[in-house]
Write a protein that holds these residues in place. Structure first.
Motif: not given
Lengths: 174, 522
Positions: B16-17, B64, B69-71, B388, B391-392, B394
């Motif tokens: 996701n980077e 972000t 969900d992307r950096f 986080i 939003s991301h 994991h």
């Protein structure tokens, strides 16, 4: 309640049976009881500690704070943490001594009246611990000020800190 | 939107980077667009010395955009003959400390930065010396002089407030109490704080440089010792970065263990923090009740992992122990803690003297919190939905039901209430985790790290989001490890929160943020 207190005083019963709260082995508990007697005689029932963070990760500090919670309650032994080095018998230093704390640590040491004991608390304070070799630390308290005793652990548990102090006093009074 | 983003060339997409390369002239414009137009959050900004690879320094700016969900990682390459970059602080205030840090550690000057004083190093550190440069070294005499702290190589003037009745109160670095060192310079009018300037980095331990010498595997231990009470979260984020570099995925079992222990860490911290706030209002009973519950939870930690601070559980590729074998112990202790916590909250919410001190004290506005990139409890108490875990997603967070609770007032009471809501979420998450069984072993084998690969690792500590970014060199050894603890983002907000409060309320405000000095100073 007052009756109860008078009864206990007459029976010379300790207010809090020891070693409640500490999960230590019986032989270690004996050491702590001995330690308390020495605090009573040598330090006039009051051993005052000034804790200094010289670059620790803050785990050692929280273990010192935990010593004052109702579970360990070290004030019952006459030990307490004080705000000023001028009131302290013991300097309890944590952390590998960051270079930017060296000056402040030295000044605090000088502000502590003699006779004073310096205890390096935690693996970092002993020899730098995991931070050993980093450019910004001095690899242990002994490289900055004279140290009388070490307490191992990362961080040492509250019981280990008290036991460490007990052993130091025992060693010095032998 | 697109006209600005066209200036950024997409160079690489990993998980996701997304990496974008920009030219120096467009750097500020692209960052401004992301921050102002797309309301992106600045997660971390750092430099890296990659001269051995292609002769360049690089500045990485990680944003972000909310809802994705992307950096988006904006990369600016700098050749050694051009030792500066355009500062983005005027358009992205959250970059303020990051840019000063880059200046100290790499000697890359942020052109146009409003405050060009040093951040990390104090006066006695030699001028022109930048430890994170690969060719850096320091002679023994300079090292000693730095420690002695008597020479002034680079002066650090404090901001001065002038006017009738202004009193300067210097405090620290050694404080009255068992706390970490830091210097505070208050400018007060009577009892009211007009301006506060914190001077930190007394506990700077050269952690990022030390990661490079330790190697990736040993680095887990170091990550666990960056900030004591967030040991596990730091370790988990670090391991995640390395695992992503290796291209391995941990087993469901290991992910479940990490999720469970992260929540246990949050639980003991939040309950302890609510108790500690009582110390700021002299409510000894609340303080002691909080301390007892915290102690019981820490004793549980020790039974589960052998460490009261949950150290030694994380390894690259998974975890060392299966804590799910302690089902009864965990559920019973957490149940017990829940009861104690409910009693504590009844006591606190019924104590008028306590609540009155908390209300309207140390207010941090939503606008300032966003501009400074505040994270975690402090952000959520000021109305920002920054979590986080949401939003991301994991680990197993996408399977668990929980809310990112926000409050609008941004005062000390809001920060306490956010913690209270999160305690309840953590308890229900811990219970929910025991309802299913998880597949797989504890660890997966490590793989070799490809040359010059890089990855982000992140998680939510009790204080807010933590980020690790690691890059390997040609041989798969660490070239750069950047860590950003939540406290680094939140410290600059403290002076805004205490403005207009009385000096005796500063400890209370400070406790409500509960920031780590060691995590900030690194």
């Amino acid at each position: 309640m007052i009756k109860e207190i008078i009864k206990n005083l007459a029976a010379k019963k300790p207010a809090v049976p020891f070693p409640q709260g500490f999960s230590v082995k019986p032989e270690e508990a004996v050491k702590i009881v001995d330690f308390q007697k020495k605090i009573d005689t040598i330090f006039g029932r009051s051993l005052r500690i000034r804790q200094i963070d010289a670059g620790s990760c803050n785990a050692c500090e929280w273990e010192c704070t935990a010593l004052t919670n109702p579970v360990y309650d070290i004030q019952r032994f006459g030990i307490d943490f004080v705000a000023s080095p001028r009131h302290a018998d013991v300097l309890l230093v944590t952390g590998p001594v960051a270079r930017q704390m060296e000056f402040a640590l030295g000044r605090t040491y000088l502000a502590t009246p003699e006779p004073r004991l310096v205890v390096a608390c935690g693996d970092c304070a002993k020899d730098g611990g995991i931070y050993r070799g980093s450019y910004a630390v001095t690899n242990g308290v002994a490289n900055v000020i004279p140290v009388d005793g070490y307490i191992a652990g990362c961080p040492p548990s509250p019981a280990a800190i008290v036991l460490g102090l007990a052993q130091l006093i025992e060693k010095l009074t032998k | 939107m697109d006209s600005v983003m066209k200036k950024a060339v997409k160079t690489d997409v990993r998980l996701n980077e997304t990496y974008f390369e920009v030219k120096a002239d467009d750097f500020r414009d692209v960052c401004r667009h992301l921050f102002e137009d797309l309301h992106a959050v600045l997660r971390v900004m750092f430099a890296s010395d990659e001269r051995e690879r292609d002769g360049c320094f690089r500045i990485y700016t990680v944003f972000t955009v909310p809802g994705t969900d992307r950096f988006s990682i904006i990369v600016l390459s700098l050749t050694p003959d051009e030792p500066g970059f355009p500062s983005i602080t005027s358009v992205v205030p959250a970059a303020h400390w990051y840019e000063r840090e880059i200046m100290d550690m790499f000697g890359l000057v942020p052109r146009g930065h409003p405050d060009r004083r040093r951040l990390v190093f104090h006066e006695a550190f030699p001028a022109g010396s930048h430890p994170l440069r690969k060719d850096w070294s320091m002679v023994e005499s300079d090292m000693r002089a730095w420690g002695e702290g008597k020479t002034i190589n680079v002066p650090h003037p404090f901001m001065e407030v002038e006017g009738e009745g202004i009193v300067e109160i210097p405090v620290g670095p050694v404080h009255a109490g068992i706390i970490e060192p830091g210097h505070f310079r208050f400018s007060a009018v009577g009892e009211t704080i007009f301006f506060l300037e914190p001077r930190l980095f007394y506990t700077h331990k050269g952690t990022e440089k030390h990661f490079e010498t330790l190697g990736f595997t040993e680095g887990v231990k170091l990550a666990e010792r960056v900030s004591g009470t967030s040991s596990f979260a730091h370790g988990a984020a670090y391991c995640m970065a390395i695992e992503r570099m290796m291209g391995i995925e941990i087993t469901e079992k290991a992910a479940a263990v990490r999720t469970l222990v992260l929540e246990l860490e949050r639980l003991y911290n939040h309950i302890g923090d609510i108790g500690n706030m009582c110390a700021g209002t002299a409510l000894a009973l609340g303080y002691m009740k909080g301390a007892v519950i915290k102690e019981r939870l820490m004793q549980l930690n020790e039974r589960l992992t052998g460490s009261r601070y949950l150290r030694g559980l994380n390894v690259i590729g998974g975890v060392t122990r299966d804590v799910f074998t302690h089902t009864d112990d965990i559920l019973k202790t957490v149940d017990h803690a829940t009861q104690g916590y409910k009693e504590l909250m009844t006591l606190l919410l019924g104590a008028v003297s306590h609540i009155e001190r908390l209300q309207h004290t140390g207010r941090l506005s939503k606008d300032i919190a966003r501009k400074l990139g505040v994270t975690g409890v402090a952000a959520r108490a000021s109305g920002l939905t920054d979590d986080i875990r949401k939003s991301h997603p994991h680990l197993l967070y996408d399977r668990l039901i929980f809310e990112a609770h926000t409050y609008e007032q941004g005062d000390v009471l809001s920060r306490m209430m956010v913690r209270a809501e999160e305690i309840e979420c953590s308890i229900s998450m811990i219970q929910a985790l025991f309802e299913s069984s998880y597949q797989g072993g504890l660890t997966v084998p490590e793989r070799t790290i490809p040359a010059y690969s890089a990855a982000l690792g992140y998680t939510e500590t009790p204080r807010g989001s933590v980020f690790y970014w690691a890059m390997a060199d040609k041989a798969g050894k660490p070239l750069r490890v950047k860590l950003r603890s939540p406290s680094f983002c939140n410290w600059p907000a403290v002076p805004f929160a205490v403005h207009g409060n009385i000096v005796p309320d500063f400890p209370l405000c400070n406790k409500s943020f509960n920031l780590s000095y060691s995590g900030t100073d690194m």
